[in-house]
Write a protein that holds these residues in place. Structure first.
Motif, PDB file in Angstrom:
ATOM      1  N   GLY A 193       0.789  -1.216   0.000  1.00 36.13           N
ATOM      2  CA  GLY A 193       0.000   0.000   0.000  1.00 36.13           C
ATOM      3  C   GLY A 193       0.822   1.267   0.000  1.00 36.13           C
ATOM      4  O   GLY A 193       0.340   2.321  -0.425  1.00 36.13           O
ATOM      5  N   ASP A 194       2.081   1.198   0.449  1.00 33.92           N
ATOM      6  CA  ASP A 194       2.930   2.389   0.418  1.00 33.92           C
ATOM      7  C   ASP A 194       3.398   2.703  -0.999  1.00 33.92           C
ATOM      8  O   ASP A 194       3.678   3.857  -1.322  1.00 33.92           O
ATOM      9  CB  ASP A 194       4.130   2.211   1.344  1.00 33.92           C
ATOM     10  CG  ASP A 194       5.005   1.025   0.963  1.00 33.92           C
ATOM     11  OD1 ASP A 194       4.442  -0.036   0.595  1.00 33.92           O
ATOM     12  OD2 ASP A 194       6.243   1.143   1.022  1.00 33.92           O
ATOM     13  N   LEU A 195       3.475   1.693  -1.852  1.00 34.41           N
ATOM     14  CA  LEU A 195       3.910   1.909  -3.230  1.00 34.41           C
ATOM     15  C   LEU A 195       2.757   2.314  -4.137  1.00 34.41           C
ATOM     16  O   LEU A 195       2.957   3.051  -5.100  1.00 34.41           O
ATOM     17  CB  LEU A 195       4.587   0.641  -3.777  1.00 34.41           C
ATOM     18  CG  LEU A 195       5.834   0.171  -3.026  1.00 34.41           C
ATOM     19  CD1 LEU A 195       6.449  -1.029  -3.743  1.00 34.41           C
ATOM     20  CD2 LEU A 195       6.848   1.285  -2.877  1.00 34.41           C
ATOM     21  N   ASP A 196       1.567   1.803  -3.857  1.00 34.32           N
ATOM     22  CA  ASP A 196       0.393   2.180  -4.657  1.00 34.32           C
ATOM     23  C   ASP A 196      -0.861   2.114  -3.781  1.00 34.32           C
ATOM     24  O   ASP A 196      -1.565   1.103  -3.757  1.00 34.32           O
ATOM     25  CB  ASP A 196       0.249   1.249  -5.864  1.00 34.32           C
ATOM     26  CG  ASP A 196      -0.794   1.754  -6.858  1.00 34.32           C
ATOM     27  OD1 ASP A 196      -1.567   2.658  -6.494  1.00 34.32           O
ATOM     28  OD2 ASP A 196      -0.841   1.252  -7.986  1.00 34.32           O
ATOM     29  N   PRO A 197      -1.137   3.192  -3.064  1.00 36.12           N
ATOM     30  CA  PRO A 197      -2.320   3.197  -2.183  1.00 36.12           C
ATOM     31  C   PRO A 197      -3.618   2.952  -2.929  1.00 36.12           C
ATOM     32  O   PRO A 197      -4.521   2.301  -2.407  1.00 36.12           O
ATOM     33  CB  PRO A 197      -2.293   4.605  -1.569  1.00 36.12           C
ATOM     34  CG  PRO A 197      -0.879   5.063  -1.707  1.00 36.12           C
ATOM     35  CD  PRO A 197      -0.362   4.439  -2.970  1.00 36.12           C
ATOM     36  N   ARG A 198      -3.733   3.461  -4.142  1.00 37.65           N
ATOM     37  CA  ARG A 198      -4.981   3.289  -4.888  1.00 37.65           C
ATOM     38  C   ARG A 198      -5.217   1.830  -5.243  1.00 37.65           C
ATOM     39  O   ARG A 198      -6.359   1.359  -5.228  1.00 37.65           O
ATOM     40  CB  ARG A 198      -4.954   4.151  -6.154  1.00 37.65           C
ATOM     41  CG  ARG A 198      -5.060   5.647  -5.871  1.00 37.65           C
ATOM     42  CD  ARG A 198      -5.168   6.450  -7.147  1.00 37.65           C
ATOM     43  NE  ARG A 198      -5.315   7.871  -6.868  1.00 37.65           N
ATOM     44  CZ  ARG A 198      -5.433   8.806  -7.794  1.00 37.65           C
ATOM     45  NH1 ARG A 198      -5.414   8.458  -9.077  1.00 37.65           N
ATOM     46  NH2 ARG A 198      -5.566  10.067  -7.461  1.00 37.65           N
ATOM     47  N   TYR A 199      -4.153   1.110  -5.561  1.00 39.51           N
ATOM     48  CA  TYR A 199      -4.334  -0.311  -5.855  1.00 39.51           C
ATOM     49  C   TYR A 199      -4.800  -1.045  -4.599  1.00 39.51           C
ATOM     50  O   TYR A 199      -5.696  -1.888  -4.663  1.00 39.51           O
ATOM     51  CB  TYR A 199      -3.048  -0.943  -6.387  1.00 39.51           C
ATOM     52  CG  TYR A 199      -3.268  -2.382  -6.788  1.00 39.51           C
ATOM     53  CD1 TYR A 199      -3.700  -2.704  -8.073  1.00 39.51           C
ATOM     54  CD2 TYR A 199      -3.111  -3.423  -5.875  1.00 39.51           C
ATOM     55  CE1 TYR A 199      -3.962  -4.018  -8.438  1.00 39.51           C
ATOM     56  CE2 TYR A 199      -3.369  -4.743  -6.225  1.00 39.51           C
ATOM     57  CZ  TYR A 199      -3.800  -5.031  -7.510  1.00 39.51           C
ATOM     58  OH  TYR A 199      -4.072  -6.332  -7.859  1.00 39.51           O
ATOM     59  N   ALA A 200      -4.181  -0.743  -3.460  1.00 39.95           N
ATOM     60  CA  ALA A 200      -4.580  -1.401  -2.220  1.00 39.95           C
ATOM     61  C   ALA A 200      -6.043  -1.128  -1.898  1.00 39.95           C
ATOM     62  O   ALA A 200      -6.782  -2.020  -1.459  1.00 39.95           O
ATOM     63  CB  ALA A 200      -3.682  -0.930  -1.075  1.00 39.95           C
ATOM     64  N   GLU A 201      -6.501   0.102  -2.134  1.00 32.79           N
ATOM     65  CA  GLU A 201      -7.901   0.429  -1.904  1.00 32.79           C
ATOM     66  C   GLU A 201      -8.805  -0.329  -2.877  1.00 32.79           C
ATOM     67  O   GLU A 201      -9.871  -0.829  -2.494  1.00 32.79           O
ATOM     68  CB  GLU A 201      -8.106   1.932  -2.050  1.00 32.79           C
ATOM     69  CG  GLU A 201      -7.428   2.747  -0.953  1.00 32.79           C
ATOM     70  CD  GLU A 201      -7.420   4.235  -1.263  1.00 32.79           C
ATOM     71  OE1 GLU A 201      -7.973   4.619  -2.326  1.00 32.79           O
ATOM     72  OE2 GLU A 201      -6.870   5.000  -0.456  1.00 32.79           O
ATOM     73  N   ALA A 202      -8.379  -0.419  -4.143  1.00 30.01           N
ATOM     74  CA  ALA A 202      -9.159  -1.153  -5.134  1.00 30.01           C
ATOM     75  C   ALA A 202      -9.227  -2.640  -4.786  1.00 30.01           C
ATOM     76  O   ALA A 202     -10.252  -3.298  -5.013  1.00 30.01           O
ATOM     77  CB  ALA A 202      -8.556  -0.955  -6.527  1.00 30.01           C
ATOM     78  N   PHE A 203      -8.142  -3.177  -4.235  1.00 31.13           N
ATOM     79  CA  PHE A 203      -8.111  -4.580  -3.806  1.00 31.13           C
ATOM     80  C   PHE A 203      -9.138  -4.821  -2.715  1.00 31.13           C
ATOM     81  O   PHE A 203      -9.920  -5.784  -2.764  1.00 31.13           O
ATOM     82  CB  PHE A 203      -6.707  -4.922  -3.319  1.00 31.13           C
ATOM     83  CG  PHE A 203      -6.569  -6.303  -2.737  1.00 31.13           C
ATOM     84  CD1 PHE A 203      -6.362  -7.391  -3.560  1.00 31.13           C
ATOM     85  CD2 PHE A 203      -6.628  -6.499  -1.363  1.00 31.13           C
ATOM     86  CE1 PHE A 203      -6.229  -8.675  -3.025  1.00 31.13           C
ATOM     87  CE2 PHE A 203      -6.495  -7.770  -0.827  1.00 31.13           C
ATOM     88  CZ  PHE A 203      -6.296  -8.860  -1.657  1.00 31.13           C
ATOM     89  N   ASP A 204      -9.182  -3.939  -1.716  1.00 26.22           N
ATOM     90  CA  ASP A 204     -10.146  -4.079  -0.623  1.00 26.22           C
ATOM     91  C   ASP A 204     -11.571  -4.002  -1.153  1.00 26.22           C
ATOM     92  O   ASP A 204     -12.451  -4.782  -0.755  1.00 26.22           O
ATOM     93  CB  ASP A 204      -9.921  -2.982   0.417  1.00 26.22           C
ATOM     94  CG  ASP A 204      -8.620  -3.165   1.193  1.00 26.22           C
ATOM     95  OD1 ASP A 204      -8.073  -4.285   1.180  1.00 26.22           O
ATOM     96  OD2 ASP A 204      -8.166  -2.183   1.796  1.00 26.22           O
ATOM     97  N   ALA A 205     -11.818  -3.067  -2.061  1.00 28.56           N
ATOM     98  CA  ALA A 205     -13.169  -2.897  -2.608  1.00 28.56           C
ATOM     99  C   ALA A 205     -13.588  -4.108  -3.432  1.00 28.56           C
ATOM    100  O   ALA A 205     -14.743  -4.548  -3.368  1.00 28.56           O
ATOM    101  CB  ALA A 205     -13.219  -1.628  -3.467  1.00 28.56           C
ATOM    102  N   ALA A 206     -12.640  -4.667  -4.193  1.00 26.16           N
ATOM    103  CA  ALA A 206     -12.962  -5.834  -5.013  1.00 26.16           C
ATOM    104  C   ALA A 206     -13.292  -7.043  -4.150  1.00 26.16           C
ATOM    105  O   ALA A 206     -14.255  -7.782  -4.423  1.00 26.16           O
ATOM    106  CB  ALA A 206     -11.791  -6.147  -5.942  1.00 26.16           C
ATOM    107  N   ARG A 207     -12.537  -7.263  -3.109  1.00 26.00           N
ATOM    108  CA  ARG A 207     -12.826  -8.379  -2.207  1.00 26.00           C
ATOM    109  C   ARG A 207     -14.186  -8.212  -1.546  1.00 26.00           C
ATOM    110  O   ARG A 207     -14.955  -9.171  -1.404  1.00 26.00           O
ATOM    111  CB  ARG A 207     -11.747  -8.503  -1.133  1.00 26.00           C
ATOM    112  CG  ARG A 207     -10.387  -8.949  -1.662  1.00 26.00           C
ATOM    113  CD  ARG A 207      -9.445  -9.250  -0.518  1.00 26.00           C
ATOM    114  NE  ARG A 207      -9.722 -10.534   0.090  1.00 26.00           N
ATOM    115  CZ  ARG A 207      -9.485 -10.841   1.374  1.00 26.00           C
ATOM    116  NH1 ARG A 207      -9.019  -9.925   2.193  1.00 26.00           N
ATOM    117  NH2 ARG A 207      -9.746 -12.049   1.828  1.00 26.00           N
ATOM    118  N   ALA A 208     -14.489  -6.979  -1.141  1.00 23.75           N
ATOM    119  CA  ALA A 208     -15.785  -6.726  -0.517  1.00 23.75           C
ATOM    120  C   ALA A 208     -16.930  -6.969  -1.497  1.00 23.75           C
ATOM    121  O   ALA A 208     -18.028  -7.339  -1.095  1.00 23.75           O
ATOM    122  CB  ALA A 208     -15.831  -5.293   0.005  1.00 23.75           C
TER     123      ALA A 208
END
Length: 252
Positions: A193-208
């Motif tokens: 998440g430190d390298l790409d916060p937006r990807y980490a957020e998208a990952f959480d949203a996709a799992r949800a």
């Protein structure tokens, strides 16, 4: 997935221009330029002097006579740097019905159009079952312990894929994000998440939204790479690090 020719050892001089690397062959000391099939940051894998393995070729249609395939790591471990390899090993495993949870699908179609002008890596089909959309990602970043991390640089395209997989779930299909850890010294996966916060957020949203997450490591040898063992997601899905490397952006 077998390499087409026997790999030869070399020492890395430098990786540059995203797709090129200079190296010195161990056999005769020649300096050669090799194709680097990886547009990412390659953090920790491109240090000067590291021992690497190159695949030679004699194809007159190719400008370069060598392609970079592997990096030697501490403790006798290996990492694969070719970002096309995960799709190839996953295709072999899916076709052989060797991935639990996806083994009931007999139809394996690569590069099928879906979403907003995208192509999913694999569309799995089977009469009586919902279609399964499978997106494959290459993982070769490790910064601490046995933790593999993704991504190693900013990837807007990767975040887009997560959103499109979520839309497939909303339409009544299955959607799977398949991470392939192309190194032999990792036992867990987390999002960088430190390298790409937006990807980490998208990952959480996709799992949800119901997108399934699958992660496997690889058995890597100097003649072949194969899918090996499933790896769990780390209990803390966000790796915590400094900001080093966050400025690299992957245009893909």
């Amino acid at each position: 997935m077998r390499f087409q020719t026997e790999l030869v050892p070399a020492r890395l001089i430098r990786r540059y221009n995203r797709f090129l690397a200079d190296a010195v062959l161990e056999a005769d000391g020649r300096e050669v330029t090799a194709h680097c099939p990886n547009p990412g940051a390659m953090l920790g894998l491109k240090d000067e002097g590291v021992r690497i393995w190159l695949e030679p070729n004699d194809d007159p249609r190719r400008k370069l006579r060598f392609a970079w395939r592997l990096v030697e790591l501490e403790g006798g471990h290996l990492a694969g740097i070719d970002t096309s390899v995960p799709n190839r090993v996953v295709k072999e495993a899916l076709t052989a019905r060797a991935v639990p949870g996806l083994a009931t699908y007999s139809g394996v179609r690569p590069e099928v159009k879906y979403g907003a002008a995208s192509r999913v890596d694999f569309l799995l089909t089977e009469p009586g079952l919902p279609d399964a959309y499978v997106e494959v990602k290459n993982v070769h970043l490790r910064r601490e312990g046995d933790l593999a991390e993704f991504p190693d640089c900013v990837t807007a395209r990767g975040a887009k894929h997560l959103a499109e997989l979520a839309s497939m779930v909303a339409a009544g299909h299955r959607a799977v994000m398949f991470y392939v850890v192309q190194r032999t010294d990792c036992a867990r996966l987390a999002m960088a998440g430190d390298l790409d916060p937006r990807y980490a957020e998208a990952f959480d949203a996709a799992r949800a939204a119901g997108v399934e997450v699958v992660c496997y490591d690889c058995a890597i040898a100097r003649d072949k790479v194969t899918l090996r063992n499933p790896l769990p997601l780390a209990s803390d899905l966000r790796a915590v690090h400094g900001s080093g490397g966050a400025g690299w952006r992957n245009p893909a």
